[in-house]
Motif scaffolding. Structure first.
Motif, short mmCIF file in Angstrom:
data_model
loop_
_atom_site.label_atom_id
_atom_site.label_comp_id
_atom_site.label_asym_id
_atom_site.label_seq_id
_atom_site.Cartn_x
_atom_site.Cartn_y
_atom_site.Cartn_z
N GLN A 239 0.65 -1.43 0.23
CA GLN A 239 0.44 0.27 0.19
C GLN A 239 1.00 1.53 0.25
N VAL A 240 1.05 2.29 -0.99
CA VAL A 240 1.55 3.05 -1.41
C VAL A 240 0.61 4.47 -0.82
N LEU A 241 1.20 5.86 -0.31
CA LEU A 241 1.02 6.73 -0.17
C LEU A 241 0.94 7.64 -0.64
N PRO A 242 0.16 8.95 -1.05
CA PRO A 242 0.41 9.31 -2.12
C PRO A 242 1.57 11.00 -1.66
N LEU A 243 2.47 11.33 -2.33
CA LEU A 243 2.89 12.81 -1.42
C LEU A 243 1.97 13.71 -0.65
N PRO A 244 2.46 14.12 0.62
CA PRO A 244 2.09 15.01 1.10
C PRO A 244 1.11 16.20 0.78
N GLN A 245 0.72 16.52 0.83
CA GLN A 245 0.46 18.15 0.41
C GLN A 245 0.44 19.39 1.19
N ARG A 246 -0.02 18.88 2.43
CA ARG A 246 0.43 19.25 4.05
C ARG A 246 2.20 18.87 4.37
N THR A 247 2.39 20.32 4.92
CA THR A 247 4.14 19.83 5.67
C THR A 247 4.43 19.83 6.84
N GLU A 248 3.99 21.00 7.51
CA GLU A 248 3.97 22.03 8.15
C GLU A 248 3.76 21.74 9.66
N HIS A 249 2.81 20.37 9.81
CA HIS A 249 2.13 19.78 11.34
C HIS A 249 3.02 19.05 11.45
N CYS A 250 3.35 18.75 12.99
CA CYS A 250 3.55 18.45 13.59
C CYS A 250 2.68 16.52 14.35
N VAL A 251 3.79 15.67 14.89
CA VAL A 251 2.99 14.98 15.55
C VAL A 251 4.47 14.03 16.81
N ALA A 252 3.67 14.10 17.62
CA ALA A 252 3.83 14.44 19.45
C ALA A 252 4.53 12.94 19.43
N LEU A 253 5.92 12.12 19.88
CA LEU A 253 5.97 11.07 20.63
C LEU A 253 6.51 11.10 22.20
N LEU A 254 5.09 10.33 22.93
CA LEU A 254 6.28 10.78 24.28
C LEU A 254 5.77 8.33 24.69
N GLU A 255 6.87 8.92 25.81
CA GLU A 255 7.17 7.46 26.29
C GLU A 255 6.14 8.00 27.46
N ALA A 256 5.30 6.12 27.66
CA ALA A 256 5.18 6.29 29.20
C ALA A 256 5.73 5.39 29.73
N CYS A 257 6.24 6.03 31.25
CA CYS A 257 6.89 5.62 32.26
C CYS A 257 6.27 5.13 32.97
N LEU A 258 7.03 5.09 34.18
CA LEU A 258 6.67 5.13 35.68
C LEU A 258 6.46 5.66 36.55
N ASP A 259 5.09 6.27 37.08
CA ASP A 259 5.05 7.67 38.06
C ASP A 259 5.34 8.55 37.00
N ALA A 260 5.15 8.11 36.08
CA ALA A 260 4.74 9.85 34.62
C ALA A 260 4.23 11.07 35.37
N ASP A 261 4.54 12.39 35.49
CA ASP A 261 3.01 13.30 35.61
C ASP A 261 2.59 13.08 33.94
N THR A 262 1.47 14.04 34.34
CA THR A 262 0.69 14.22 33.15
C THR A 262 1.11 15.85 32.13
N ALA A 263 1.40 17.04 33.09
CA ALA A 263 1.89 17.69 32.19
C ALA A 263 2.27 17.80 31.02
N LEU A 264 2.85 17.02 29.90
CA LEU A 264 3.47 17.08 28.98
C LEU A 264 2.55 16.31 28.54
N LEU A 265 1.03 15.46 28.11
CA LEU A 265 0.58 14.89 27.81
C LEU A 265 -0.16 15.81 27.67
N GLN A 266 -0.91 16.79 28.91
CA GLN A 266 -2.28 17.87 28.86
C GLN A 266 -1.24 18.93 27.52
N ALA A 267 -0.10 18.98 27.51
CA ALA A 267 0.66 20.34 26.82
C ALA A 267 0.51 19.91 25.15
N VAL A 268 -0.20 19.01 24.83
CA VAL A 268 0.25 18.23 23.84
C VAL A 268 -0.67 19.29 23.21
#
Ligand code: ASP
Length: 329
Positions: free
Chosen positions: A202-231
């Motif tokens: 399966q192949v995708l067409p070229l993106p027409q939009r490129t200015e957007h960002c996707v965040a990547l966060l790692e779940a870890c023991l006793d993590a607070d929610t501050a970064l998650l809430q900021a997304v």
């Protein structure tokens, strides 16, 4: 008769990485220095295998590559195939190879192989693996059995699928694996041996939009929610979480996702490094049944980093609604 003229055309470009690195001043470490021509000078066999088209497209450590640069590389590689290249090879740093390969694979429309390789030891180090990897990459690129397989990563005489390959060791020579499935094939005495026939792509067409960002966060023991809430507040268009185990987060993260998931696409993948996420096993708060009920997508077989690439490209072509069908179980 000119025998060169009967050879297939093979286009090779370099982007930098350890395969292009040499030592400079004592104590200063190795840095990208060698262009593509210089890299090929150490593999004279290549000119007996193919008519080479050679380009140096960058001299970067691969952590500094980005989506815009990759779209330029893709345009170059597509042009080479359109002008008659039988296959294309890219050399780059290994640090981000698992991501760049998947990015290009999702956009590679040809049967002609796009083969990516690099090196774990710099050109100035004894026993450097760059020349051997380049030779194996050319053998894979020219093999009939490589056609229709999209982007292939060739390292250490193994051929990996872009969607499965991961760098699993920081410095070892055998740094690449395809956890769960194993490599697609191997190069044995110069012959490329595949374990299975090529599947449907399966192949995708070229993106027409490129200015957007996707965040990547790692779940870890006793993590607070501050970064998650900021997304959402920070304007991210999507979120990937490298979740615990089979795709889990804490109950406090789950509460935040209850509000976040209706507003932007969220994928929870597994941070374990191997195996799929679950869909129907765990019923606790933060488990996959709870998360899916909140509108979260499970990453399936894709690692968190590849989920982020997929989501960025889907959003870029306005196809985020199709996300579920792109996440293999
Ligand atoms: N260690 C890395 C490499 O293998 C550096 C980079 O990714 O550029 O090439």
């Amino acid at each position: 008769m000119n025998e060169q003229a009967n050879l297939p055309r093979l286009s090779i470009a370099s982007l930098g990485g350890t395969v292009s690195m040499q030592a400079g001043a004592p104590g200063g470490g190795v840095r990208p220095k060698m262009g593509c021509d210089e890299q090929l000078a150490n593999v004279p066999q290549l000119r007996e295998m193919a008519q080479l088209e050679v380009a140096t497209l960058g001299l970067l450590a691969s952590a500094s590559l980005g989506f815009a640069a990759l779209l330029d590389v893709l345009a170059w590689a597509r042009g080479e195939v359109e002008r008659g290249a039988r296959a294309v090879i890219l050399t780059q740093g290994t640090d981000s190879l698992e991501e760049t390969a998947y990015f290009l694979d999702l956009l590679w429309p040809f049967d002609a192989p796009l083969v990516m390789t690099g090196a774990m030891r710099a050109a100035s180090q004894p026993g450097n693996d760059g020349p051997a990897n380049l030779l194996a990459a050319a053998q894979v690129a020219l093999a009939q059995g490589s056609r229709g397989r999209g982007v292939l990563v060739v390292m250490n005489d193994q051929v990996h699928a872009a969607a499965r390959v991961r760098k699993t060791a920081s410095l070892a020579m055998a740094a690449f694996e395809s956890p769960g499935s194993g490599p697609l094939g191997e190069v044995v005495e110069g012959i490329v041996v595949y374990r299975q026939a090529a599947g449907r792509r399966q192949v995708l067409p070229l993106p027409q939009r490129t200015e957007h960002c996707v965040a990547l966060l790692e779940a870890c023991l006793d993590a607070d929610t501050a970064l998650l809430q900021a997304v959402a507040r920070l304007g991210y268009a999507g979120l990937v979480i490298a979740g615990f185990g089979a795709g889990h987060v804490s109950s406090s993260w789950s509460e935040v996702l209850d509000e976040l998931a209706p507003t932007l696409p969220v994928i929870v993948a597994t941070r374990t490094g191997s195996g799929p996420t679950a869909r129907t096993t765990y019923g606790f708060a933060g488990g996959e049944i709870d998360l899916q009920a909140k509108g979260v997508h499970m990453g399936g077989q894709l690692c968190p980093r590849k989920c982020r690439i997929l989501l960025w490209l889907l959003i870029g072509s306005g196809r985020q609604q199709q996300l579920h069908s792109w996440l293999p179980r």
